[in-house]
Design an enzyme around this catalytic site. Structure first.
Site, PDB file in Angstrom:
ATOM      1  CD  GLU A  84      -1.693  -2.443   1.551  1.00 26.76           C
ATOM      2  OE1 GLU A  84      -0.498  -2.658   1.837  1.00 26.76           O
ATOM      3  OE2 GLU A  84      -2.586  -3.306   1.674  1.00 26.76           O
TER       4      GLU A  84
ATOM      5  CD  GLN B 268      -7.126  -7.684   8.002  1.00 23.15           C
ATOM      6  OE1 GLN B 268      -8.057  -7.474   7.247  1.00 23.15           O
ATOM      7  NE2 GLN B 268      -5.948  -8.147   7.591  1.00 23.15           N
TER       8      GLN B 268
ATOM      9  CE  LYS C 270     -17.178  -7.088   4.461  1.00 26.46           C
ATOM     10  NZ  LYS C 270     -16.458  -8.339   4.779  1.00 26.46           N
TER      11      LYS C 270
END
Ligand SMILES: Cc1ncc(C[n+]2csc(CCOP(=O)(O)OP(=O)(O)O)c2C)c(N)n1
Ligand SMILES: [Mg+2]
Lengths: 93, 577
Positions: B67, B130, B179
């Site tokens: 990333e 995470q 999410k």
């Protein structure tokens, strides 16, 4: 010369902005007497800090606070010793 | 709603009704004019990746290898295209891997819109798998950050994100989307306007301030213009050139201002700062007026502040009010976009010439050529020097390339010896000094379609920090030309140890793998040279090659970059050896 300043910012945004505003002060390790983040009736917040620093630094700090996107306005005023102190008068005498 | 999307032609194949947050997110990217994303998928961003695969024909996603590479590639893309670079990553490690790139973009005023997935909102704060507090981690290194927990916010926040990233002084924006917000049903409005508008408009200085500044300029005897990144960001090179030609005032560039004025312009005085040119550094302290345009008086430019420009008044043209008076006190502050302010100032300036003042530049320039440049670029015998390699690259590419330098000695040498012809030709990590920047940034610059060759010039140390992006370059087949100037040292640190720590070398020797074999493993053509007689021909071979190419040049191991202003010294204490 070090003086005491009250720094106020009006914030159109939530508590996460506090982190960003506090960061402007903490990354310089400004000598800080007070930090607060208060919700107003309209839902916006008011950030207040009382710091001790010199006039050049507070000038830049105010501009760095104003640069924060959610800040609508910000200013600093020098805190002076109050001229009139009303002392408590006892009636008992 | 469905018909509207079909009319816009952006979601031909979307059948999902109602739309989800992820669909609206992709729609927001398209309506912001995004055509390229640098990213890496993972659990918390999967709904967005799912929505992406429905419009691959309009939105190209480039899969990086790390990333950090996405962030730097987006920076390179932004700096060539002038459009914000876009990154898409997953939560936790995906987001934390972006941090170096965000900090880099913050320091160098590069517009980025970075988006991370986040755990479902009901799990926030529970140390879920995470989960990282991305807003807290990235706040100090972003211009703006925001966490979206509700799909209905997506369209507005993305609109804000793009306008904030590019407006005023550009910078990186971080958006974290839970999410559940990506999965939630939601509508596309299409009529929203960016908020925070007062913050976003570029102001112009008052007429009187312009008049006062012009009076200072017209009365000056030894004026010097300092051109920074702001000149390039605001596309002011044209008007700057008109300005110097009319006013007769010499101009020096900061590291990020390089290429704003062609290197061979008669009024171009060279680069400012620690490893800049001798004349502009010394003469900063003799000038009676500095006109700073789109630069921020970084400590690498000013050296010791107390001894900086003691004879000069300062006019500061700058879009960010917080930069004015931060380091150097100014006589005249012109807050605004560099191009707009220069355009306003130009008619107020009297045509003038400064023969005596320019003679001082010429004399010091000749001294620098004699004592430094000649030997560095034309050593004749011995090992190849970095300076001669860059000189050859400059000649062979006729100053036409977009050059991306990493961080270290080779960076300063590239900045000093590449002769730029066109604006927007030099990209490097200036403010943060991020080793590993160049390879992904140069890749991003190539993706932006520079229409010119892109040459990355990288040290052996920095190359090993992000070399995984060779995989991305190979997969995309990008015709990036990579030059590794290999001195088998972390050269810049070694130089400091030699000069300031009595040559006690501590952890600066670095071994490299066989870089040509490495490139070959990725299917990238490459070559290594050690000898002077092969230099020109090898550089030409690289430039004429079709696809990506890696040229490793073995250079002199212990060589120093001069001139140098030792840290904490005054600009006129610049050392020639
Ligand atoms: C990420 C990062 N770590 C450490 C440094 C400190 N640093 C600055 S220059 C340099 C040496 C760079 O070595 P190399 O890439 O071989 O370039 P050279 O100076 O030899 O040209 C180092 C370690 C840095 N700038 N960035
Ligand atoms: Mg090296």
């Amino acid at each position: 010369m070090e003086k005491q300043y009250n720094l106020t910012a009006f914030v159109d945004g939530g508590p996460a902005v506090f982190l960003r505003l506090a960061g402007v002060l903490t990354k310089r390790r400004l000598d800080t007497d007070e930090l607060s983040f208060l919700r107003h009736a309209g839902g916006n917040y008011r950030f207040t800090a009382v710091v001790r620093t010199d006039s050049k630094t507070i000038n830049t700090v105010v501009k760095q606070v104003r640069r924060v996107i959610e800040v609508v306005d910000a200013y600093a005023v020098e805190l002076k010793e109050p001229e009139n102190v009303y002392e408590f008068q006892s009636n008992a005498a | 709603m469905g018909t509207q999307l079909v009319e816009n032609g952006s979601f031909e194949s979307i059948e999902r009704k109602p739309l989800r947050g992820a669909d609206v997110f992709v729609k927001a990217l398209l309506s912001a004019g995004v055509d390229t994303i640098f990213g890496y998928p993972g659990g918390a961003i999967m709904p967005v990746y799912d929505a992406l695969c429905k419009c691959q024909n309009r939105l190209k996603h480039i899969l990086v290898r790390h990333e950090q590479g996405a962030a730097h590639a987006a920076e390179g893309y932004a700096r060539v295209s002038g459009k914000p670079g876009v990154c898409l990553v997953t939560s936790g490690p995906g987001a934390t891997n972006l941090v170096t790139g965000l900090a880099d973009a913050m320091m160098d005023s590069v517009p980025l819109v970075c988006v991370s997935g986040q755990v479902t909102s009901s799990m926030l704060g529970s140390d879920a798998f995470q989960e990282t507090d991305v807003i807290a981690v990235t706040t100090p290194v972003t211009k703006w950050s925001y966490q979206i927990t509700d799909a209905s916010e997506i369209e507005q926040v993305m609109l804000d994100a793009f306008s904030i990233a590019v407006s005023g002084r550009p910078g990186p924006v971080m958006i974290d989307i839970t999410k559940d917000a990506q999965l939630e049903a939601c509508k596309w409005n299409g009529k929203l306007k960016p908020r925070f508008v007062p913050k976003l408009v570029r102001r112009l200085p008052a007429e009187q301030d312009l008049q006062d500044a012009a009076a200072l300029i017209n009365a000056a005897e030894r004026p010097l213009i300092l051109a920074g990144h702001g000149v390039l960001i605001s596309k002011a090179s044209g008007v700057l050139q008109e300005f110097i030609e009319k006013s007769g005032i010499p101009v020096a560039c900061t590291l990020h201002g390089l290429s704003a004025v062609p290197t061979d312009h008669p009024l171009y005085a060279g680069m400012l700062g620690m490893h800049g040119n001798y004349a502009p550094n010394v003469l900063t302290n003799q000038a009676d007026l500095l006109i700073a345009v789109g630069m921020r008086f970084d400590d690498r430019v000013t050296g010791k502040l107390e001894a900086y420009a003691p004879n000069a008044r300062v006019i500061h043209i700058e879009v960010d009010p917080a930069e004015i008076g931060k380091n150097v006190p100014v006589t005249s502050a012109l807050v605004g976009d560099a191009r707009a302010v220069l355009e306003k100032l130009l008619p107020l300036i009297k045509p003038k010439q400064y023969p005596e003042w320019l003679k001082r530049f010429k004399t010091l320039r000749e001294q620098e050529v004699k004592e430094v440049i000649e030997a560095a670029t034309n050593p004749g015998s011995g090992e190849i020097t970095m300076s001669e390699a860059v000189n050859v690259i400059s000649e062979a590419s006729r100053g036409e390339a977009v050059v991306v330098a990493d961080v270290g000695q080779h960076q300063m040498i590239t900045a000093r010896y590449y002769r730029f012809k066109h604006p927007h030709s030099f990209i490097t990590s200036g403010g943060l000094g991020t080793m590993g920047f160049a390879l992904p940034a140069a890749f991003g610059a190539t993706v932006a379609g520079a229409n010119r060759p892109v040459i990355a010039i990288i040290g052996d140390g920095g190359f090993q920090m992000t070399l995984q992006e060779l995989g991305t370059i190979a997969q995309e087949g990008t015709a990036l030309k990579m030059v590794v100037l290999n001195n088998s040292y972390l050269g810049m640190v070694r130089q400091w140890q030699e000069l300031f720590f009595e040559k006690r070398y501590s952890e600066v020797e670095i071994k490299s793998p066989d870089l040509v074999k490495l490139a070959d493993a990725f299917g990238i053509a490459g070559r290594k040279i050690c000898r002077r007689e092969n230099l020109k021909e090898a550089v030409n071979e690289m430039l004429e090659s079709e696809g990506p190419y890696l040229l490793e040049i073995q250079v002199k191991k212990e060589d120093n970059v001069f001139p140098m202003i030792p840290a904490g010294s005054a600009v006129d204490q610049v050392r020639l050896k």
